[in-house]
Design a protein around this motif. Structure first.
Motif, PDB file in Angstrom:
ATOM      1  N   LYS A 243       0.819  -1.224   0.000  1.00 24.04           N
ATOM      2  CA  LYS A 243       0.000   0.000   0.000  1.00 24.04           C
ATOM      3  C   LYS A 243       0.850   1.269   0.000  1.00 24.04           C
ATOM      4  O   LYS A 243       0.443   2.293  -0.569  1.00 24.04           O
ATOM      5  CB  LYS A 243      -0.950  -0.001   1.197  1.00 24.04           C
ATOM      6  CG  LYS A 243      -0.255  -0.005   2.557  1.00 24.04           C
ATOM      7  CD  LYS A 243      -1.281  -0.070   3.682  1.00 24.04           C
ATOM      8  CE  LYS A 243      -0.613  -0.075   5.051  1.00 24.04           C
ATOM      9  NZ  LYS A 243      -1.622  -0.151   6.146  1.00 24.04           N
ATOM     10  N   TYR A 244       2.024   1.225   0.630  1.00 24.66           N
ATOM     11  CA  TYR A 244       2.860   2.420   0.652  1.00 24.66           C
ATOM     12  C   TYR A 244       3.455   2.699  -0.728  1.00 24.66           C
ATOM     13  O   TYR A 244       3.627   3.864  -1.119  1.00 24.66           O
ATOM     14  CB  TYR A 244       3.965   2.268   1.686  1.00 24.66           C
ATOM     15  CG  TYR A 244       3.432   2.164   3.093  1.00 24.66           C
ATOM     16  CD1 TYR A 244       2.837   3.271   3.712  1.00 24.66           C
ATOM     17  CD2 TYR A 244       3.494   0.971   3.803  1.00 24.66           C
ATOM     18  CE1 TYR A 244       2.330   3.176   5.004  1.00 24.66           C
ATOM     19  CE2 TYR A 244       2.991   0.865   5.092  1.00 24.66           C
ATOM     20  CZ  TYR A 244       2.404   1.975   5.688  1.00 24.66           C
ATOM     21  OH  TYR A 244       1.891   1.886   6.955  1.00 24.66           O
ATOM     22  N   VAL A 245       3.750   1.649  -1.455  1.00 24.68           N
ATOM     23  CA  VAL A 245       4.238   1.826  -2.827  1.00 24.68           C
ATOM     24  C   VAL A 245       3.142   2.451  -3.677  1.00 24.68           C
ATOM     25  O   VAL A 245       3.380   3.384  -4.462  1.00 24.68           O
ATOM     26  CB  VAL A 245       4.699   0.477  -3.424  1.00 24.68           C
ATOM     27  CG1 VAL A 245       5.087   0.656  -4.893  1.00 24.68           C
ATOM     28  CG2 VAL A 245       5.875  -0.078  -2.632  1.00 24.68           C
ATOM     29  N   ARG A 246       1.910   1.961  -3.532  1.00 23.71           N
ATOM     30  CA  ARG A 246       0.789   2.517  -4.310  1.00 23.71           C
ATOM     31  C   ARG A 246       0.574   3.993  -3.974  1.00 23.71           C
ATOM     32  O   ARG A 246       0.349   4.819  -4.870  1.00 23.71           O
ATOM     33  CB  ARG A 246      -0.493   1.718  -4.038  1.00 23.71           C
ATOM     34  CG  ARG A 246      -0.428   0.260  -4.458  1.00 23.71           C
ATOM     35  CD  ARG A 246      -1.799  -0.377  -4.561  1.00 23.71           C
ATOM     36  NE  ARG A 246      -2.563  -0.345  -3.319  1.00 23.71           N
ATOM     37  CZ  ARG A 246      -2.472  -1.245  -2.336  1.00 23.71           C
ATOM     38  NH1 ARG A 246      -1.613  -2.264  -2.454  1.00 23.71           N
ATOM     39  NH2 ARG A 246      -3.227  -1.157  -1.254  1.00 23.71           N
ATOM     40  N   LEU A 247       0.678   4.322  -2.697  1.00 19.79           N
ATOM     41  CA  LEU A 247       0.451   5.705  -2.274  1.00 19.79           C
ATOM     42  C   LEU A 247       1.534   6.635  -2.821  1.00 19.79           C
ATOM     43  O   LEU A 247       1.229   7.712  -3.369  1.00 19.79           O
ATOM     44  CB  LEU A 247       0.414   5.773  -0.749  1.00 19.79           C
ATOM     45  CG  LEU A 247       0.195   7.166  -0.141  1.00 19.79           C
ATOM     46  CD1 LEU A 247      -1.161   7.723  -0.577  1.00 19.79           C
ATOM     47  CD2 LEU A 247       0.288   7.094   1.385  1.00 19.79           C
ATOM     48  N   GLU A 248       2.797   6.240  -2.686  1.00 13.66           N
ATOM     49  CA  GLU A 248       3.895   7.080  -3.178  1.00 13.66           C
ATOM     50  C   GLU A 248       3.846   7.197  -4.700  1.00 13.66           C
ATOM     51  O   GLU A 248       4.151   8.259  -5.257  1.00 13.66           O
ATOM     52  CB  GLU A 248       5.239   6.517  -2.731  1.00 13.66           C
ATOM     53  CG  GLU A 248       5.519   6.643  -1.237  1.00 13.66           C
ATOM     54  CD  GLU A 248       5.729   8.084  -0.788  1.00 13.66           C
ATOM     55  OE1 GLU A 248       5.708   9.005  -1.634  1.00 13.66           O
ATOM     56  OE2 GLU A 248       5.910   8.289   0.421  1.00 13.66           O
ATOM     57  N   ALA A 249       3.469   6.124  -5.359  1.00 10.02           N
ATOM     58  CA  ALA A 249       3.369   6.172  -6.821  1.00 10.02           C
ATOM     59  C   ALA A 249       2.283   7.162  -7.259  1.00 10.02           C
ATOM     60  O   ALA A 249       2.482   7.972  -8.178  1.00 10.02           O
ATOM     61  CB  ALA A 249       3.068   4.778  -7.362  1.00 10.02           C
ATOM     62  N   GLU A 272      -8.288  -0.935  -1.741  1.00 14.01           N
ATOM     63  CA  GLU A 272      -8.580  -1.638  -0.492  1.00 14.01           C
ATOM     64  C   GLU A 272      -8.029  -0.919   0.732  1.00 14.01           C
ATOM     65  O   GLU A 272      -8.511  -1.122   1.859  1.00 14.01           O
ATOM     66  CB  GLU A 272      -8.004  -3.053  -0.553  1.00 14.01           C
ATOM     67  CG  GLU A 272      -6.495  -3.097  -0.688  1.00 14.01           C
ATOM     68  CD  GLU A 272      -5.945  -4.500  -0.832  1.00 14.01           C
ATOM     69  OE1 GLU A 272      -4.751  -4.681  -0.545  1.00 14.01           O
ATOM     70  OE2 GLU A 272      -6.692  -5.421  -1.214  1.00 14.01           O
ATOM     71  N   ASP A 273      -7.041  -0.084   0.534  1.00 15.15           N
ATOM     72  CA  ASP A 273      -6.494   0.687   1.654  1.00 15.15           C
ATOM     73  C   ASP A 273      -7.152   2.058   1.669  1.00 15.15           C
ATOM     74  O   ASP A 273      -7.151   2.777   0.662  1.00 15.15           O
ATOM     75  CB  ASP A 273      -4.975   0.834   1.522  1.00 15.15           C
ATOM     76  CG  ASP A 273      -4.372   1.610   2.676  1.00 15.15           C
ATOM     77  OD1 ASP A 273      -4.214   1.033   3.763  1.00 15.15           O
ATOM     78  OD2 ASP A 273      -4.075   2.819   2.494  1.00 15.15           O
ATOM     79  N   SER A 274      -7.716   2.444   2.797  1.00 17.61           N
ATOM     80  CA  SER A 274      -8.475   3.695   2.877  1.00 17.61           C
ATOM     81  C   SER A 274      -7.601   4.921   2.639  1.00 17.61           C
ATOM     82  O   SER A 274      -8.059   5.913   2.066  1.00 17.61           O
ATOM     83  CB  SER A 274      -9.165   3.803   4.243  1.00 17.61           C
ATOM     84  OG  SER A 274      -8.193   3.779   5.292  1.00 17.61           O
ATOM     85  N   THR A 275      -6.354   4.866   3.073  1.00 16.07           N
ATOM     86  CA  THR A 275      -5.462   6.015   2.879  1.00 16.07           C
ATOM     87  C   THR A 275      -5.195   6.230   1.393  1.00 16.07           C
ATOM     88  O   THR A 275      -5.226   7.362   0.894  1.00 16.07           O
ATOM     89  CB  THR A 275      -4.129   5.809   3.629  1.00 16.07           C
ATOM     90  OG1 THR A 275      -4.390   5.632   5.033  1.00 16.07           O
ATOM     91  CG2 THR A 275      -3.214   7.006   3.440  1.00 16.07           C
ATOM     92  N   VAL A 276      -4.935   5.142   0.687  1.00 19.15           N
ATOM     93  CA  VAL A 276      -4.690   5.239  -0.758  1.00 19.15           C
ATOM     94  C   VAL A 276      -5.957   5.703  -1.470  1.00 19.15           C
ATOM     95  O   VAL A 276      -5.907   6.557  -2.377  1.00 19.15           O
ATOM     96  CB  VAL A 276      -4.218   3.876  -1.320  1.00 19.15           C
ATOM     97  CG1 VAL A 276      -4.081   3.948  -2.844  1.00 19.15           C
ATOM     98  CG2 VAL A 276      -2.913   3.451  -0.667  1.00 19.15           C
ATOM     99  N   ALA A 277      -7.101   5.165  -1.065  1.00 18.19           N
ATOM    100  CA  ALA A 277      -8.361   5.539  -1.698  1.00 18.19           C
ATOM    101  C   ALA A 277      -8.654   7.034  -1.521  1.00 18.19           C
ATOM    102  O   ALA A 277      -9.095   7.707  -2.463  1.00 18.19           O
ATOM    103  CB  ALA A 277      -9.505   4.705  -1.120  1.00 18.19           C
ATOM    104  N   ARG A 278      -8.413   7.566  -0.319  1.00 21.53           N
ATOM    105  CA  ARG A 278      -8.665   8.997  -0.086  1.00 21.53           C
ATOM    106  C   ARG A 278      -7.711   9.864  -0.910  1.00 21.53           C
ATOM    107  O   ARG A 278      -8.100  10.912  -1.446  1.00 21.53           O
ATOM    108  CB  ARG A 278      -8.514   9.316   1.405  1.00 21.53           C
ATOM    109  CG  ARG A 278      -9.666   8.802   2.260  1.00 21.53           C
ATOM    110  CD  ARG A 278      -9.664   9.453   3.631  1.00 21.53           C
ATOM    111  NE  ARG A 278      -8.416   9.168   4.359  1.00 21.53           N
ATOM    112  CZ  ARG A 278      -8.244   8.117   5.163  1.00 21.53           C
ATOM    113  NH1 ARG A 278      -9.236   7.238   5.312  1.00 21.53           N
ATOM    114  NH2 ARG A 278      -7.107   7.938   5.792  1.00 21.53           N
TER     115      ARG A 278
END
Length: 287
Positions: A243-249, A272-278
């Motif tokens: 999820k951290y890779v998805r967020l940074e990307a 699926e991760d709320s932080t990434v979705a927001r």
């Protein structure tokens, strides 16, 4: 015996008796004198536990000579440890002493950094403290980095390069990005974001690193550095399992090309991760 003979004997007795006092016989001599070693006090122990031996037997307190194979005592200046690090609340060691903020301290800290007898944490703190000296340290640090065996120390060295002159920093970061240890590669990928000219480093290769933190750091730095040529490679990471890779990307894409990034973000609002979705929702709806 006639009277004349008796008188003669009486005079001889007086002469021998010294006016009639009896002559004391001398005391018998002792059989033997105590051995010299028995007369000496037992050697005392110093505070360190070593024996202070009077080797000449005269009680003068002469130190025993150092044998050929024994090291001579070091001079006080050789044993001075200098500033020592203190533990932070997070348990990390840090040099807080203001005395290191002196260019003359740079070679001192470098010498200690190269001393592998120092604990690993102390050496890592030494690497972190070098920029605070304001002296010449960057080139020597890169040389030490190339030879260092301890991964934690290498990571600290790489992290310090963010405050080094660009030329030395780029040479050190290139070593860090190619390091065998994931922690060192991660530090190099993160540090690159703040180093001018780091866009020329092989950061794009780290997008495929086996270590998730390194992939995320590489995506972040490429976005900060504005390497637009890496957009498609970074966009592929929005499908990463971490999820951290998805967020940074996602965030890197927004820095590189906001319009194209909105299209990618629209597909991620259901992550699926709320932080990434927001984050995806904010980027999609950004003006």
């Amino acid at each position: 015996m006639d009277a004349r003979s008796f008188a003669l004997m009486f005079c001889v007795g007086l002469a021998l008796g010294c006016d009639g006092e009896s002559v004391e016989s001398p005391e018998p001599a002792q059989a033997s004198q105590p051995a010299a070693s028995a007369q000496l006090e037992a050697p005392s122990k110093s505070a360190s536990g070593a024996l202070d031996v009077d080797v000449d037997g005269a009680g003068a307190g002469v130190d025993a000579p150092v044998s050929a194979g024994s090291p001579e005592p070091a001079a006080a200046s050789d044993t001075a440890e200098g500033p020592r690090p203190r533990a932070t609340r997070g348990g990390q060691l840090r040099f807080a002493d203001e005395s290191i903020e002196d260019p003359a301290m740079a070679p001192v800290l470098l010498a200690r950094l190269g001393d592998t007898s120092e604990p690993s944490q102390t050496r890592a703190a030494l690497a972190a403290a070098l920029p605070r000296t304001g002296g010449e340290w960057a080139d020597a640090l890169v040389e030490l980095l190339a030879q260092e065996e301890d991964a934690a120390v290498r990571a600290a060295m790489v992290s310090s390069l963010r405050r080094a002159p660009s030329e030395a920093a780029l040479r050190g970061l290139a070593l860090g990005l190619d390091d065998r240890d994931a922690g060192v590669r991660y530090e190099a990928a993160m540090t690159a974001a703040g180093v001018p000219g780091a866009s020329e480093l092989p950061l794009r290769e780290r997008l495929g690193d086996q270590d998730a933190r390194t992939r995320a750091a590489a995506a972040r730095s490429l976005g900060v550095l504005g390497v637009g040529e890496a957009f498609d490679e970074i966009a592929a990471l929005v499908e990463d399992e971490d999820k951290y890779v998805r967020l940074e990307a996602l965030q890197a894409l927004g820095r590189l090309d906001a319009e194209r990034a909105r299209e990618v973000a629209a597909r991620m609002v259901e992550d699926e991760d709320s932080t990434v979705a927001r984050a995806a929702l904010r980027l999609r709806d950004a003006p």
